[in-house]
Design a protein around this motif. Structure first.
Motif, short mmCIF file in Angstrom:
data_model
loop_
_atom_site.label_atom_id
_atom_site.label_comp_id
_atom_site.label_asym_id
_atom_site.label_seq_id
_atom_site.Cartn_x
_atom_site.Cartn_y
_atom_site.Cartn_z
N SER A 1 6.27 -9.83 -7.73
CA SER A 1 5.17 -10.38 -8.56
C SER A 1 5.79 -12.02 -8.71
O SER A 1 6.82 -12.21 -9.04
CB SER A 1 4.78 -9.84 -9.70
N ARG B 1 -9.58 -13.94 -3.73
CA ARG B 1 -8.64 -12.69 -3.75
C ARG B 1 -8.70 -12.40 -2.03
O ARG B 1 -9.40 -12.44 -1.36
CB ARG B 1 -9.35 -11.37 -4.37
N ALA C 1 -6.09 -9.80 0.62
CA ALA C 1 -4.88 -8.73 0.73
C ALA C 1 -4.28 -8.51 1.92
O ALA C 1 -5.27 -8.80 3.12
CB ALA C 1 -5.53 -7.60 -0.03
N ILE D 1 -0.84 -8.94 -1.87
CA ILE D 1 -2.17 -9.33 -2.39
C ILE D 1 -2.11 -10.57 -3.25
O ILE D 1 -1.28 -10.67 -4.05
CB ILE D 1 -2.76 -8.06 -3.33
N TRP E 1 -0.74 -0.95 -12.36
CA TRP E 1 -1.72 -0.14 -11.06
C TRP E 1 -1.35 -1.00 -9.79
O TRP E 1 -1.26 -0.33 -8.78
CB TRP E 1 -3.15 -0.48 -11.50
N LEU E 2 -1.43 -2.36 -9.82
CA LEU E 2 -1.26 -3.07 -8.52
C LEU E 2 0.09 -2.72 -7.98
O LEU E 2 0.14 -2.52 -6.77
CB LEU E 2 -1.29 -4.63 -8.91
N GLN F 1 0.14 0.48 -5.83
CA GLN F 1 -0.66 0.62 -4.59
C GLN F 1 0.50 0.34 -3.35
O GLN F 1 0.14 0.63 -2.31
CB GLN F 1 -1.54 -0.51 -4.80
N THR G 1 -9.97 2.29 -2.83
CA THR G 1 -8.85 1.58 -3.25
C THR G 1 -8.99 0.02 -2.45
O THR G 1 -8.60 -0.98 -3.35
CB THR G 1 -7.45 1.82 -2.88
N LEU H 1 -9.00 -2.96 -5.04
CA LEU H 1 -8.02 -4.41 -4.89
C LEU H 1 -8.87 -5.32 -4.82
O LEU H 1 -8.41 -6.64 -5.43
CB LEU H 1 -7.22 -4.35 -3.67
N ALA I 1 -9.66 -6.31 -8.08
CA ALA I 1 -8.56 -6.45 -9.04
C ALA I 1 -8.40 -5.62 -10.19
O ALA I 1 -8.21 -5.95 -11.33
CB ALA I 1 -8.17 -7.90 -9.10
#
Length: 883
Positions: free
Chosen positions: A733, A769, A771, A781, A795-796, A799, A808, A812, A815
């Motif tokens: 991240s 946003r 992905a 993403i 949670w992200l 995935q 999903t 996403l 978010a």
């Protein structure tokens, strides 16, 4: 594995906790506290309990490199020996230096010191312990005649007054802090005082907090010494029988701190609070004074240490249970390194260069052909000599000086200029490693085999439980193999760490005759089996105390020439780095709860980056208003040395005019977040320890046009934006921000990550946003949010481990996970309990930390979060009343 083979010692702070590890054939898969280890009695802090999350072959250095190319060990060591010998031939042995670490085991330290000081002939061997404990070493040596810490952890259980000076033990020594909490709970009449400019988590335990002006510690203890004399609280019999220098020390204390009202004014503390501290110290025999980096990391740290020791000597409060001046060591083996001469002004076995007989004795014991005759350069001096071109070759082991030393930009220039930089390291990516000519892969925790010594002089085994990955080798082996290639085979023909330990133990008793306090000669004949099974033991361990003893100075014998302890006259000194009109803020640096040093290991555990995920600047509300910064806004501290960028955290626990920044972040984890870039290389004249608690800087807000969260399967090289990196379980991240707007987010995504598979634009609200999905797998993403509200990262992250279906994909872009999301600040890292869950429990009636623990488990492991839990209860209760 047998019952002993899975017991080892934690590699983090100086508490020296015992660890029980569960392993498979290649890695540690679980850890718990060793219930039989006296240092921790089965408890571990959050860093220790996450040890198994920071091991394994991922991100490890796996093969030697020479000039950027991988080679086998024979070529790498042959090349190293050839280049070192050529430099020594051209420039002499003192053109070669080593910079070591409290992360090394005692056996590693011993052979490094022996090779350099006895065989190559250079005393330019220093260690990062110079940055944390060297002022204590000077203070103890001046007072006691040796680097002799007189206290034990058991004293906590018996003390009636505990004074913590410049120590945030709740975060930095959490297991000891919890022992203090338990002692206080067992006897509520036991008093605790915190002397620290900041109201840290440790203040939660304190009956009294003196938020003194930074640097005024010696003034406070001089005032106590003067008051002890004035109130007839001195131990005249002890002073007369066992000390020297009392009259001069008292005269200095009376001259500089005889007037309590004036001391209170100069230290900027309420007079009533100072009078309370003085009264408690004068009337409480069992007084235990803990001190750490807030005392040591100063341009007058050695004198501060002696001002504390003076008060204990004047009252005879040492050598007995529950009392004494207790240095809380920073690193797991800072003390072990000092035992074998790891500092540039030391020789092995607590000898040094001050007397020719010491040099002769060590040289004869080693049968050393090129014994160094004078002390070498201390850390800051060492890198200045490199920059001058005086030192041509530097071997760095198990540390990251490009981050931890002051004036890091100058350190970088020095290393770039150095003819030969050798780095022994276990991790594949560090700031220092980028400048290495020869890279040597070293074993790490759970692979290394040897001993460490903790803050109470307790020697413990750190055992090799799994094999090192790839071609990584033990540091002692690397040093010895090089020594053999340089012609010193016989002196370095060890077959195991046990061989080295036995020699170290023999030297400790060699021609000692009670002239040196450090003596473990009773362990000199330890068999290999006995070494492997060695239980934690406090030194000295000799004929008088074959099983070890926890109590130094009980007989009134000290190790000075006269056999008496020394009191020293102390004249308090202000910090050298003072704010001015150009740089009006005083800058303090230090550790945070869940991180260690430069994050090369703790930065691998996702949960350890949830309490504080990025560098920050903690500032008082009045200063926030003064400099026009808001809570959580990005800002920059700067001075004539460098820059530091972090997120503003407004707190009334900080004194006005002062800011606090964490010491941990590096170029591997953020852009311009290195605290050392702001501190001048100002050092204590006796210890050489840098003044890392009192820098100066100006502050300006960073006007960012956008902020974003980017999660990627594989880490990226990001340039041109402010960024921080946090490794998660299945991805990495990034937090991103910039003052320049992005004209087209789709073009931006394509340039950095590839063409997005799906995207959502809401540019009128500043939201974007996108992905990238390949073969039903999420590759990345991007979440651009105008108000810094971020979705559930857990949670992200998850995935990235599964196939992405149509539902999903919609989630996403929104978010948002299905159902409730785990959001809010992470308060309890051990059990992953966030602030909203805690507040909900409080609202339902949980009115104590114990009640929260029973309901949510928070605070029931290491206890580091207990102060924050109590603060949340306090604030919520106030809110309820106002409602």
């Amino acid at each position: 594995m047998g019952s002993m083979s899975n017991r080892t010692t934690c590699p983090y702070c100086g508490v020296g906790c015992g660890v029980s590890a569960t392993t498979d054939s290649q890695r540690v898969i679980a850890v718990s506290g060793d219930s039989e280890h006296p240092a921790n009695r089965g408890r571990l802090c959050v860093k220790g309990s996450a040890l198994h999350e920071t091991t394994g072959p991922e991100e490890r250095l796996l093969a030697p490199r020479v000039d950027g190319r991988e080679y086998g060990w024979n070529i790498a060591l042959d090349t190293l020996a050839t280049r070192l010998e050529a430099i020594i031939h051209r420039h002499g042995p003192e053109s070669v230096a080593m910079y070591l670490s409290g992360q090394l085991l005692t056996e590693d330290y011993y052979v490094a010191n022996k090779l350099m000081k006895g065989f190559i002939g250079s005393a330019h061997v220093d260690t990062n312990s110079r940055l944390c404990m060297s002022s204590t070493v000077v203070g103890y040596k001046r007072a006691f005649g040796g680097d002799l810490q007189p206290c034990s952890y058991e004293d906590i259980d018996q003390a009636e007054l505990m004074v913590l000076v410049g120590s945030n033990a709740a975060w930095n020594h959490p297991i000891l802090y919890q022992r203090m909490v338990a002692a206080k709970a067992a006897n509520p009449d036991r008093r605790v005082v915190l002397i620290d400019p900041r109201r840290t988590a440790t203040a939660d335990l304190a009956d009294l907090h003196l938020a003194l002006k930074p640097g005024s510690d010696a003034l406070i203890f001089n005032a106590i010494l003067a008051a002890l004399a004035q109130r007839g609280a001195l131990d005249e019999a002890f002073i007369n029988a066992h000390t020297e220098g009392f009259d001069a020390a008292l005269e200095s204390a009376q001259a500089t701190a005889g007037d309590l009202a004036e001391v209170a004014r100069q230290a900027d503390v309420p007079l009533a609070d100072l009078e309370q501290l003085v009264d408690w110290f004068c009337t409480t025999e069992r007084a235990l004074t803990f001190f750490s980096q807030g005392v040591n990391q100063s341009s007058s740290g050695s004198d501060k240490v002696n001002s504390i020791i003076n008060c204990h000597l004047a009252t005879g409060r040492l050598g007995r249970p529950g009392m004494g001046p207790f240095s809380l060591t920073g690193q797991p083996n800072a003390m072990g390194g000092r035992e074998v001469g790891g500092l540039a002004n030391q020789l092995a076995a607590h000898m040094d260069f001050s007397q020719p007989e010491f040099i002769d004795r060590v040289g004869r014991f080693w049968q050393a052909p090129n014994m160094a005759q004078q002390e070498g350069y201390k850390a800051v001096q060492l890198f200045e000599a490199i920059e001058r071109g005086e030192i041509k070759a530097l071997w760095i082991m198990a540390t990251n000086p490009l981050v931890s030393l002051p004036d890091t930009n100058r350190v970088r220039r020095a290393l770039e200029k150095c003819e030969l930089v050798i780095v022994s390291e276990c991790m594949a990516h560090t700031d220092t490693l980028e400048l290495a000519d020869i890279v040597l892969p070293a074993s790490g925790w759970s692979e290394k085999n040897g001993t460490v010594t903790n803050s109470e002089r307790r020697i413990s085994r750190q055992r090799g439980l799994v094999p090192p990955p790839g071609e990584a080798k033990h540091d002692w082996w690397i040093i010895c193999e090089l020594a053999k290639r340089m012609g010193y085979r016989e002196a370095f023909d060890y077959t195991s760490p046990a061989d080295i330990f036995r020699e170290h133990a023999r030297l400790s008793g060699f021609e000692n005759n009670r002239s040196r306090g450090f003596d473990i000669s009773a362990l000199a004949e330890l068999s290999d089996e006995g070494y492997d099974a060695l239980k934690p033991i406090q030194w000295p361990v000799n004929e008088q105390a074959p099983e070890g003893t926890p109590r130094l100075f009980a007989d009134g014998h000290f190790f000075t020439p006269s056999g008496r302890a020394r009191l020293l006259p102390v004249t308090p000194q202000a910090p050298k780095q003072q704010p001015d009109s150009e740089y009006p803020l005083l800058v303090n640096s230090g550790r945070i709860r869940d991180q260690w040093h430069t994050m090369t290991r703790t930065g691998r555990a996702a949960r350890l980056l949830q309490h504080h995920a990025e560098p920050f600047i903690e500032i008082h509300p009045t200063d926030a208003e003064r400099f026009g910064v808001e809570h959580l806004q990005l800002a920059e501290l700067h001075n004539d040395l460098g820059h530091y960028r972090g997120r503003i955290r407004i707190s009334d626990q900080q004194r006005p005019g002062e800011v606090f920044i964490p010491m941990h972040w590096t170029r591997q984890f953020t852009q311009q977040g290195c605290s050392g870039s702001l501190f001048a290389p100002v050092v204590d004249p006796f210890s050489g320890q840098p003044e890392s608690k009192q820098g100066r800087a100006a502050l300006r807000p960073l006007q960012m046009r956008w902020e974003a969260r980017l999660l990627v399967r594989k880490p990226l090289a990001i340039e041109g934006h402010w960024w921080t990196r946090v490794p998660l379980s299945h991805c990495t991240s990034y937090r991103l921000a910039d003052s320049t707007p992005v004209a087209n987010w789709r073009d931006w995504c394509e340039a950095l990550t590839g063409t997005p598979s799906l995207w959502l634009e809401d540019l009128s609200n500043g939201r974007y946003r996108a992905a990238g999905i390949s073969n039903q797998r999420l590759e990345w993403i991007l979440l651009v949010e105008p108000n810094q509200e971020l979705p559930d990262l857990d949670w992200l992250d998850e995935q990235f481990s599964r196939e992405i279906d149509l539902d999903t994909r919609r989630q996403l872009l929104a978010a948002k996970a299905p159902g409730d999301q785990a959001t809010g600040a992470m308060i309890c890292s051990c059990f992953q309990v966030r602030e909203p869950a805690i507040l909900a429990a409080i609202a339902e009636g949980a009115d104590s930390a114990q009640a929260l623990g029973e309901q949510l488990k928070c605070g029931t492991n290491c206890g580091s979060c207990l102060p924050e839990l109590k603060e949340l209860i306090k604030v919520h209760a106030i809110t309820d009343k106002s409602a």
